[in-house]
Scaffold this motif. Structure first.
Motif, PDB file in Angstrom:
ATOM      1  N   GLY A   1      -6.850 -19.547 -21.057  1.00 56.73           N
ATOM      2  CA  GLY A   1      -7.370 -19.633 -19.697  1.00 56.73           C
ATOM      3  C   GLY A   1      -7.731 -18.258 -19.174  1.00 56.73           C
ATOM      4  O   GLY A   1      -7.797 -17.274 -19.924  1.00 56.73           O
ATOM      5  N   THR A   2      -7.966 -18.176 -17.878  1.00 60.05           N
ATOM      6  CA  THR A   2      -8.391 -16.936 -17.246  1.00 60.05           C
ATOM      7  C   THR A   2      -7.275 -16.367 -16.390  1.00 60.05           C
ATOM      8  O   THR A   2      -6.924 -16.938 -15.355  1.00 60.05           O
ATOM      9  CB  THR A   2      -9.643 -17.166 -16.372  1.00 60.05           C
ATOM     10  OG1 THR A   2     -10.676 -17.738 -17.179  1.00 60.05           O
ATOM     11  CG2 THR A   2     -10.143 -15.870 -15.771  1.00 60.05           C
ATOM     12  N   ALA A   3      -6.702 -15.259 -16.827  1.00 59.41           N
ATOM     13  CA  ALA A   3      -5.640 -14.584 -16.078  1.00 59.41           C
ATOM     14  C   ALA A   3      -6.260 -13.557 -15.132  1.00 59.41           C
ATOM     15  O   ALA A   3      -7.299 -12.965 -15.436  1.00 59.41           O
ATOM     16  CB  ALA A   3      -4.668 -13.906 -17.035  1.00 59.41           C
ATOM     17  N   ILE A   4      -5.602 -13.339 -14.005  1.00 61.66           N
ATOM     18  CA  ILE A   4      -6.136 -12.447 -12.984  1.00 61.66           C
ATOM     19  C   ILE A   4      -5.137 -11.333 -12.687  1.00 61.66           C
ATOM     20  O   ILE A   4      -3.984 -11.591 -12.335  1.00 61.66           O
ATOM     21  CB  ILE A   4      -6.434 -13.207 -11.680  1.00 61.66           C
ATOM     22  CG1 ILE A   4      -7.440 -14.334 -11.930  1.00 61.66           C
ATOM     23  CG2 ILE A   4      -6.960 -12.247 -10.614  1.00 61.66           C
ATOM     24  CD1 ILE A   4      -7.586 -15.281 -10.767  1.00 61.66           C
ATOM     25  N   ILE A   5      -5.599 -10.096 -12.824  1.00 61.16           N
ATOM     26  CA  ILE A   5      -4.846  -8.916 -12.403  1.00 61.16           C
ATOM     27  C   ILE A   5      -5.678  -8.191 -11.353  1.00 61.16           C
ATOM     28  O   ILE A   5      -6.882  -8.013 -11.519  1.00 61.16           O
ATOM     29  CB  ILE A   5      -4.544  -7.991 -13.593  1.00 61.16           C
ATOM     30  CG1 ILE A   5      -3.505  -8.637 -14.523  1.00 61.16           C
ATOM     31  CG2 ILE A   5      -4.052  -6.627 -13.119  1.00 61.16           C
ATOM     32  CD1 ILE A   5      -3.176  -7.808 -15.758  1.00 61.16           C
ATOM     33  N   ALA A   6      -5.027  -7.798 -10.264  1.00 61.95           N
ATOM     34  CA  ALA A   6      -5.738  -7.124  -9.183  1.00 61.95           C
ATOM     35  C   ALA A   6      -4.921  -5.949  -8.680  1.00 61.95           C
ATOM     36  O   ALA A   6      -3.691  -5.940  -8.771  1.00 61.95           O
ATOM     37  CB  ALA A   6      -6.009  -8.100  -8.032  1.00 61.95           C
ATOM     38  N   GLY A   7      -5.610  -4.948  -8.164  1.00 61.91           N
ATOM     39  CA  GLY A   7      -4.914  -3.781  -7.628  1.00 61.91           C
ATOM     40  C   GLY A   7      -5.836  -2.956  -6.759  1.00 61.91           C
ATOM     41  O   GLY A   7      -7.054  -3.133  -6.753  1.00 61.91           O
TER      42      GLY A   7
ATOM     43  N   GLU B   1       0.801  -1.216   0.000  1.00 65.47           N
ATOM     44  CA  GLU B   1       0.000   0.000   0.000  1.00 65.47           C
ATOM     45  C   GLU B   1       0.837   1.271   0.000  1.00 65.47           C
ATOM     46  O   GLU B   1       0.315   2.349   0.256  1.00 65.47           O
ATOM     47  CB  GLU B   1      -0.948  -0.009   1.201  1.00 65.47           C
ATOM     48  CG  GLU B   1      -2.000  -1.097   1.115  1.00 65.47           C
ATOM     49  CD  GLU B   1      -3.001  -1.010   2.253  1.00 65.47           C
ATOM     50  OE1 GLU B   1      -2.755  -0.215   3.179  1.00 65.47           O
ATOM     51  OE2 GLU B   1      -4.009  -1.720   2.202  1.00 65.47           O
ATOM     52  N   ASN B   2       2.124   1.150  -0.283  1.00 63.26           N
ATOM     53  CA  ASN B   2       2.975   2.341  -0.314  1.00 63.26           C
ATOM     54  C   ASN B   2       3.286   2.796  -1.733  1.00 63.26           C
ATOM     55  O   ASN B   2       4.119   3.678  -1.931  1.00 63.26           O
ATOM     56  CB  ASN B   2       4.277   2.076   0.447  1.00 63.26           C
ATOM     57  CG  ASN B   2       5.077   0.918  -0.154  1.00 63.26           C
ATOM     58  OD1 ASN B   2       4.644   0.305  -1.128  1.00 63.26           O
ATOM     59  ND2 ASN B   2       6.222   0.623   0.428  1.00 63.26           N
ATOM     60  N   ASP B   3       2.638   2.205  -2.713  1.00 57.55           N
ATOM     61  CA  ASP B   3       2.860   2.560  -4.116  1.00 57.55           C
ATOM     62  C   ASP B   3       1.505   2.643  -4.797  1.00 57.55           C
ATOM     63  O   ASP B   3       0.830   1.619  -4.999  1.00 57.55           O
ATOM     64  CB  ASP B   3       3.754   1.522  -4.793  1.00 57.55           C
ATOM     65  CG  ASP B   3       4.178   1.938  -6.197  1.00 57.55           C
ATOM     66  OD1 ASP B   3       3.529   2.829  -6.782  1.00 57.55           O
ATOM     67  OD2 ASP B   3       5.151   1.366  -6.718  1.00 57.55           O
ATOM     68  N   SER B   4       1.102   3.831  -5.180  1.00 62.19           N
ATOM     69  CA  SER B   4      -0.225   4.012  -5.779  1.00 62.19           C
ATOM     70  C   SER B   4      -0.299   3.529  -7.215  1.00 62.19           C
ATOM     71  O   SER B   4      -1.391   3.326  -7.751  1.00 62.19           O
ATOM     72  CB  SER B   4      -0.636   5.485  -5.715  1.00 62.19           C
ATOM     73  OG  SER B   4       0.252   6.280  -6.505  1.00 62.19           O
ATOM     74  N   ASN B   5       0.854   3.352  -7.856  1.00 64.23           N
ATOM     75  CA  ASN B   5       0.866   2.944  -9.261  1.00 64.23           C
ATOM     76  C   ASN B   5       1.488   1.557  -9.413  1.00 64.23           C
ATOM     77  O   ASN B   5       2.480   1.373 -10.118  1.00 64.23           O
ATOM     78  CB  ASN B   5       1.626   3.951 -10.110  1.00 64.23           C
ATOM     79  CG  ASN B   5       1.439   3.712 -11.600  1.00 64.23           C
ATOM     80  OD1 ASN B   5       0.321   3.514 -12.064  1.00 64.23           O
ATOM     81  ND2 ASN B   5       2.526   3.725 -12.356  1.00 64.23           N
ATOM     82  N   LEU B   6       0.892   0.586  -8.746  1.00 59.29           N
ATOM     83  CA  LEU B   6       1.380  -0.784  -8.803  1.00 59.29           C
ATOM     84  C   LEU B   6       0.195  -1.735  -8.782  1.00 59.29           C
ATOM     85  O   LEU B   6      -0.730  -1.571  -7.983  1.00 59.29           O
ATOM     86  CB  LEU B   6       2.300  -1.067  -7.618  1.00 59.29           C
ATOM     87  CG  LEU B   6       2.881  -2.482  -7.517  1.00 59.29           C
ATOM     88  CD1 LEU B   6       3.818  -2.778  -8.695  1.00 59.29           C
ATOM     89  CD2 LEU B   6       3.619  -2.667  -6.196  1.00 59.29           C
ATOM     90  N   ALA B   7       0.218  -2.717  -9.668  1.00 67.16           N
ATOM     91  CA  ALA B   7      -0.809  -3.759  -9.689  1.00 67.16           C
ATOM     92  C   ALA B   7      -0.115  -5.110  -9.614  1.00 67.16           C
ATOM     93  O   ALA B   7       1.115  -5.199  -9.647  1.00 67.16           O
ATOM     94  CB  ALA B   7      -1.652  -3.662 -10.955  1.00 67.16           C
ATOM     95  N   GLY B   8      -0.906  -6.165  -9.474  1.00 60.38           N
ATOM     96  CA  GLY B   8      -0.317  -7.491  -9.377  1.00 60.38           C
ATOM     97  C   GLY B   8      -1.099  -8.505 -10.185  1.00 60.38           C
ATOM     98  O   GLY B   8      -2.236  -8.256 -10.595  1.00 60.38           O
TER      99      GLY B   8
END
Length: 219
Positions: free
Chosen positions: A123-129, A104-111
């Motif tokens: 398949g089904t890829a997952i990106i979350a942020g 939570e210390n980087d506002s411009n980061l996803a995973g």
């Protein structure tokens, strides 16, 4: 762990399917912003998708698949329509089966779920942020403003870019999160982009649900 038809476990279902929505409510929603005011001039709560952006009744989600890409780790996600250009980090499962959240210390980061399907592969890829963090809006603050037909680009470690077209954007209450629909495996290369949404519950100090973007590989 129940097995769902066309679901590969643990890649797109199982523990992740039962826990990701909870993670995004307890991780990303530790913030205090029901209304954000930042140095960038962003004011008001994060936008939520309208009913017109949801799947229409009877939608055929079995379109002929394109030739999928070989597996390669994603490195960056770009969503031009809302100004997203963010690096991607691997997200692992916590000991309790939850998907870990980006710091939570980087506002411009996803995973992305690193043990799952790579974006662009079959398949089904997952990106979350996060939608916001303690200092203000985060990478997916405007996710709910997307529209059908817009594009999501995912750069990969093999120097290829997977281009996805948005099929729908839906918002779900935490108590009625459709795990099977969101995380079910697919016979084509699909992508889910997920963040908190559904309005902010001041009494409980968290968002009421999640915004989910559905997209499929188009080039």
């Amino acid at each position: 762990m129940r097995t769902v038809h066309h679901r590969r476990e643990p890649h797109t279902g199982g523990r992740v399917a039962r826990s990701l929505s909870s993670l995004l409510l307890t991780g990303a929603a530790l913030v205090l912003f029901s209304v954000a005011v930042t140095e960038q001039g962003i004011t008001g709560p994060p936008p939520q998708p309208g009913l017109g952006q949801a799947f229409e009744a009877g939608t055929d989600r079995t379109a002929k698949p394109l030739a999928e890409l070989p597996s390669a780790a994603p490195t960056r996600v770009r969503i031009g329509a809302i100004g997203v250009n963010a690096p991607l980090m691997d997200l692992d499962l916590e000991p309790d089966g939850r998907l870990a959240s980006p710091p939570e210390n980087d506002s411009n980061l996803a995973g992305w779920y690193g043990d799952g399907v790579a974006p662009g592969s079959r398949g089904t890829a997952i990106i979350a942020g996060h939608v916001d963090i303690p200092t203000g809006p985060a990478v997916f603050y405007h996710l709910g403003a997307l529209k059908k037909g817009m594009r999501i680009d995912v750069s990969r470690s093999d120097r290829r870019t997977a281009h996805f077209t948005i099929d729908a954007i839906e918002v779900y209450d935490a108590e009625d999160f459709p795990d099977d629909k969101v995380y079910a495996d697919s016979d084509r290369a699909e992508l889910r982009v997920i963040t908190c949404g559904g309005g902010y519950d001041k009494h409980r100090g968290r968002y009421r649900g999640n915004v989910v973007v559905y997209a499929h590989l188009t080039s």
